[in-house]
Motif scaffolding. Sequence first.
Motif, short mmCIF file in Angstrom:
data_model
loop_
_atom_site.label_atom_id
_atom_site.label_comp_id
_atom_site.label_asym_id
_atom_site.label_seq_id
_atom_site.Cartn_x
_atom_site.Cartn_y
_atom_site.Cartn_z
N LYS A 1 0.85 -1.21 0.00
CA LYS A 1 0.00 0.00 0.00
C LYS A 1 0.89 1.26 0.00
O LYS A 1 1.94 1.25 -0.64
N VAL B 1 -10.29 -6.59 5.82
CA VAL B 1 -9.07 -5.90 5.36
C VAL B 1 -8.64 -4.86 6.39
O VAL B 1 -9.37 -3.91 6.68
N GLY B 2 -7.47 -5.07 6.97
CA GLY B 2 -6.89 -4.10 7.90
C GLY B 2 -7.61 -4.00 9.24
O GLY B 2 -7.38 -3.07 10.00
N SER C 1 -6.45 -9.40 6.80
CA SER C 1 -5.88 -9.67 8.13
C SER C 1 -5.22 -11.05 8.22
O SER C 1 -5.34 -11.74 9.23
N LEU D 1 -3.16 -12.75 -0.13
CA LEU D 1 -2.81 -11.36 -0.44
C LEU D 1 -2.72 -10.67 0.92
O LEU D 1 -3.72 -10.61 1.65
N VAL D 2 -1.53 -10.20 1.24
CA VAL D 2 -1.24 -9.76 2.61
C VAL D 2 -0.89 -8.28 2.63
O VAL D 2 0.00 -7.84 1.89
P1 PGA Z 1 -4.42 -6.63 5.47
O1 PGA Z 1 -4.65 -6.07 3.98
O2 PGA Z 1 -3.63 -7.89 5.37
O3 PGA Z 1 -3.68 -5.53 6.18
O4 PGA Z 1 -5.78 -6.87 6.04
C1 PGA Z 1 -4.93 -6.94 2.93
C2 PGA Z 1 -5.06 -6.16 1.64
O5 PGA Z 1 -5.56 -5.04 1.66
O6 PGA Z 1 -4.68 -6.66 0.56
#
Ligand code: PGA
Length: 246
Positions: A11, A171-172, A209, A228-229
């Motif tokens: 990101k 996510v996040g 997450s 996807l991390v």
């Molecule tokens: P995260 O993000 O692992 O921090 O939850 C995943 C992503 O947005 O691809």
Amino acid sequence: MRKQIVVGNWKLNGTTVLCHQFASGLADYKGSVELVICPPATHIDCLAGAASAHHSKVGVGGQNVAAQFSGAYTGEVSASMLQELGACYGIVGHSERRALFGETSEMVAQKANRLLEVGMTPIICVGESSLVREGGEHGKFVGRQVTEVLSRLAPSVESAVILAYEPIWAVGTGNTASPEQVQSMHAHIRAVAAPFINSVATRVLYGGSVTPDNAASLLELPDVDGALVGGASLELDKFLAIAGGC
Ligand code: PGA
């Protein structure tokens, strides 16, 4: 047989120092999982160059790409520009881009097509909000996102895509989807994608997450081909530990 892949999405984070740390730290990686890092576009050449200098097998990707080839589109970066810097993958349709930058499925498909045209692999993200899930419409919603993008891909190149299921509520947030929720959605995505691509051969990643603590329980699922991390991909030991869980 689908080869497992763990993709890090940095990101709006990362430095040239971190690129060098990952390139050297992954040089000795002997595992069978494919590893990819998607740094900000400004750092792709640094990471790709350092990876090559260290003979590190880590692949490099972009987090976004222009929907156009070239022209008067101030601030955009094209697929061929990303490729020239050393990127082989591109994330498209991430929920942050859909929500914060107004990207529609049509735009996501255009971006995926631009990547495919130059031989790069799009990582096409889909996922529902908590509101949609609570309403019980998640299957239908995600199925529609998959169809809207895949139906617009140029026919000759469709099979080279990767799909990523990333529920927005995970996510996040630290709220990872349960293995049951993930397996059932991944099987659904594969079924919905079947009329458009060779979905048995297509890798479907889970994102939201993912940490070293929960990776193994998700990555062992039959329809999960990697992760996807986001957050955990900014720390080399965590990223490697997640890949070790494949
Ligand atoms: P995260 O993000 O692992 O921090 O939850 C995943 C992503 O947005 O691809």
